[in-house]
Scaffold this active site. Structure first.
Site, PDB file in Angstrom:
ATOM      1  N   LYS A 108       0.811  -1.221   0.000  1.00  0.00           N
ATOM      2  CA  LYS A 108       0.000   0.000   0.000  1.00  0.00           C
ATOM      3  C   LYS A 108       0.844   1.270   0.000  1.00  0.00           C
ATOM      4  O   LYS A 108       0.359   2.345  -0.330  1.00  0.00           O
ATOM      5  CB  LYS A 108      -0.978  -0.035   1.167  1.00  0.00           C
ATOM      6  CG  LYS A 108      -2.027  -1.130   0.967  1.00  0.00           C
ATOM      7  CD  LYS A 108      -3.057  -1.163   2.056  1.00  0.00           C
ATOM      8  CE  LYS A 108      -4.167  -2.158   1.736  1.00  0.00           C
ATOM      9  NZ  LYS A 108      -3.718  -3.566   1.885  1.00  0.00           N
TER      10      LYS A 108
HETATM   11  C1  LIG Z   1      -4.426  -4.571   1.329  1.00  0.00           C
HETATM   12  C2  LIG Z   1      -3.692  -5.844   1.214  1.00  0.00           C
HETATM   13  C3  LIG Z   1      -4.111  -6.842   0.333  1.00  0.00           C
HETATM   14  C4  LIG Z   1      -5.369  -6.727  -0.493  1.00  0.00           C
HETATM   15  O1  LIG Z   1      -5.283  -5.724  -1.461  1.00  0.00           O
HETATM   16  P1  LIG Z   1      -6.622  -5.157  -2.151  1.00  0.00           P
HETATM   17  O2  LIG Z   1      -6.186  -4.061  -3.019  1.00  0.00           O
HETATM   18  O3  LIG Z   1      -7.504  -4.697  -1.012  1.00  0.00           O
HETATM   19  O4  LIG Z   1      -7.242  -6.290  -2.871  1.00  0.00           O
HETATM   20  C5  LIG Z   1      -3.336  -7.982   0.240  1.00  0.00           C
HETATM   21  N1  LIG Z   1      -2.222  -8.146   0.973  1.00  0.00           N
HETATM   22  C6  LIG Z   1      -1.787  -7.211   1.844  1.00  0.00           C
HETATM   23  C7  LIG Z   1      -0.571  -7.458   2.644  1.00  0.00           C
HETATM   24  C8  LIG Z   1      -2.503  -6.018   1.981  1.00  0.00           C
HETATM   25  O5  LIG Z   1      -2.071  -5.094   2.838  1.00  0.00           O
END
Ligand SMILES: *Cc1c(COP(=O)(O)O)cnc(C)c1O
Length: 482
Positions: A108
């Site tokens: 993220k």
């Molecule tokens: C947020 C997250 C996901 C999922 O991603 P999306 O965009 O919500 O599908 C998967 N793995 C980790 C470690 C995350 O932080």
């Protein structure tokens, strides 16, 4: 480039407005009205920040391209330790796109280190001078990544809501120790969907907006429903593809499959945009944990959120309402009337079923599968024993699912978090008895595997805890109004 609501073609906004508003007034999500064409030949040798500038400029046409270049350079240089878009071979035909070399050790960071700069600039572009109050519902990783991105920015306040007992100790401490005068963090007594629903309700509540407007405060979101969250994620699909070609693992033009550990459908949807722009993508594989609402949907066309919610060892994927799917539904059906109908069904009955043509279009681009905690743990162990490759619990779900759907095409698994964010579960998966504390587990995992512990995680137990308030979901409104 203009953006429209998934639920109403007459709600048309610029990219600055889409980023500032987050959600359309009708409750829909903003989507681009066209897909810019990728210049694959021109882009293949660019550095990560240069490539990011190109992709961003295609969508954010009311931003100065020079600003986008500076913002990308400031974001994807040092903060990612030279490893932005890093691709690691796991074994023949299987690759890991390691997206966790940023400051908070989860993918993220790609969006949330950049989006704050886009938001501040959006306000300038639009001549806006009010305070922007950002509300974030998080299942764990978004919260810290958003706090890190927005802390200390002028004209911005950020409030984060996470499910109490729904995150790892490391994730909780990352948020609870966040510095900055413009940040607040709340634990919500409920699960992620309770937190997300509470925040969405505040966004839809006209009385909240009215009250805040009197104080010259405007609400905005940093969740992956915001276009500013999605667009930076498109970049690494291109970058990974170019690296695979450069390494001689993929022939120019040869399709590559991507398997994505999925929750809110933002990361994988970015891959769909890359494909629509012209990247040779074979299948986008949607990998879910035991909360497999998306697996069932992609197989059958029925989205049914009326099911048991499981807490798993991959908490960032513990989601029953996968918000960004709405964008895909719009792109494949081309009908905001249909999307509005399905979303109304979902709100009213907890489920909806798409028509056969829409389902066929989804299945043309997407494959799917799910893996529970036991299978994920076995996968962590197998990858470490067989390939000497250590992955976290979310990435493990994707490795598991990738095996079940693999064709002859090269497969890239998006590795979304550092194994050190979930050290107890990773250690247990490797056959060790995990100590009670995450910090002792980090040390033990380091001894066992020799993989380095990210510095931003190892210092956490030395930082003062600033936030420990637990609130009911109904109190999110008051917190937003404070
Ligand atoms: C947020 C997250 C996901 C999922 O991603 P999306 O965009 O919500 O599908 C998967 N793995 C980790 C470690 C995350 O932080």
């Amino acid at each position: 480039m203009q953006f429209q609501s998934t639920r109403d073609p007459n709600t048309i906004v610029s990219s600055s407005e889409a980023i500032l508003r987050g959600l359309a007034p009708d409750g829909g999500l903003f989507v681009p009205t066209a897909f810019p064409k990728a210049e694959l030949e021109d882009w293949k040798s660019l550095s990560y920040p240069e490539l990011a500038q190109k992709v961003l400029a295609g969508f954010l046409t009311d931003y100065d391209p020079a600003f986008l270049g500076e913002a990308a350079a400031a974001t994807y240089g040092d903060a990612f330790a030279g490893k932005a878009g890093y691709v690691q071979k796991v074994h023949d035909g299987l690759y890991s796109l390691e997206l966790w070399h940023g400051p908070t050790c989860a993918f993220k960071d790609y969006a949330l280190q950049l989006m704050p700069k886009l938001l501040v600039q959006a306000k300038k572009n639009l001549g806006r001078t009010e305070t922007t109050r950002i509300l974030v519902a998080t299942s764990g990783d978004t919260g810290k990544a958003a706090l890190a991105g927005y802390a200390g920015l002028p004209g911005i306040e950020i409030e984060v809501f996470y499910p109490d007992a729904g995150t790892s100790e490391i994730q909780r401490l990352q948020m609870a120790t966040q510095a900055g005068d413009n940040v607040s963090v709340y634990a919500v007594n409920g699960n992620f969907d309770d937190a997300q629903t509470g925040v969405k309700r505040v966004f839809g509540d006209a009385s909240v907006a009215e009250e805040l407007e009197k104080r010259n405060i405007c609400l905005s979101s940093a969740n992956s429903i915001n276009w500013g969250r999605l667009v930076p994620q498109i970049v690494y699909y291109f970058y990974a593809y170019f690296r695979l070609v450069e390494q001689g693992n993929v022939a120019w033009g040869q399709p590559v499959d991507f398997c994505v550990p999925t929750g809110n459908f933002g990361d994988i949807l970015a891959g769909y945009y890359a494909k629509q722009m012209g990247l040779p993508v074979g299948k986008l594989v949607c990998a879910s944990n035991k909360n497999n609402v998306l697996t069932d949907f992609i197989k059958t066309g029925t989205y049914d959120a009326r099911r048991t919610f499981y807490k798993t060892t991959s908490p960032s994927m513990d989601i029953l309402i996968s918000s960004n799917l709405e964008r895909l539904l719009y792109h494949v059906s081309g009908s905001s009337a249909k999307v509005a109908g399905w979303m109304a069904d979902l709100a009213k009955t907890g489920m909806y079923t798409v028509d056969a043509e829409t389902l066929a279009r989804i299945q043309a681009s997407f494959a799917c599968g799910c893996a529970d905690d036991t299978a994920g743990a076995a996968e962590i162990n197998a990858r470490f024993e067989q390939d000497n490759y250590l992955c976290d619990t979310h990435t493990a779900v994707a490795f598991c699912v990738a095996e079940t759907v693999r064709s002859a095409a090269p497969m890239v698994v998006l590795s979304t978090a550092s194994p050190y964010k979930f050290p107890r579960d990773v250690l247990t998966a490797l056959g060790e008895t995990a100590p009670e504390s995450d910090f002792a587990a980090m040390a033990a995992l380091n001894v066992k595997t020799g993989c380095p512990v990210p510095a931003s995680l190892s210092v956490l137990n030395t930082l003062p805890v600033r936030f420990n308030t637990v609130i009911e979901p109904a109190a999110i409104r008051d917190a937003a109004l404070k």
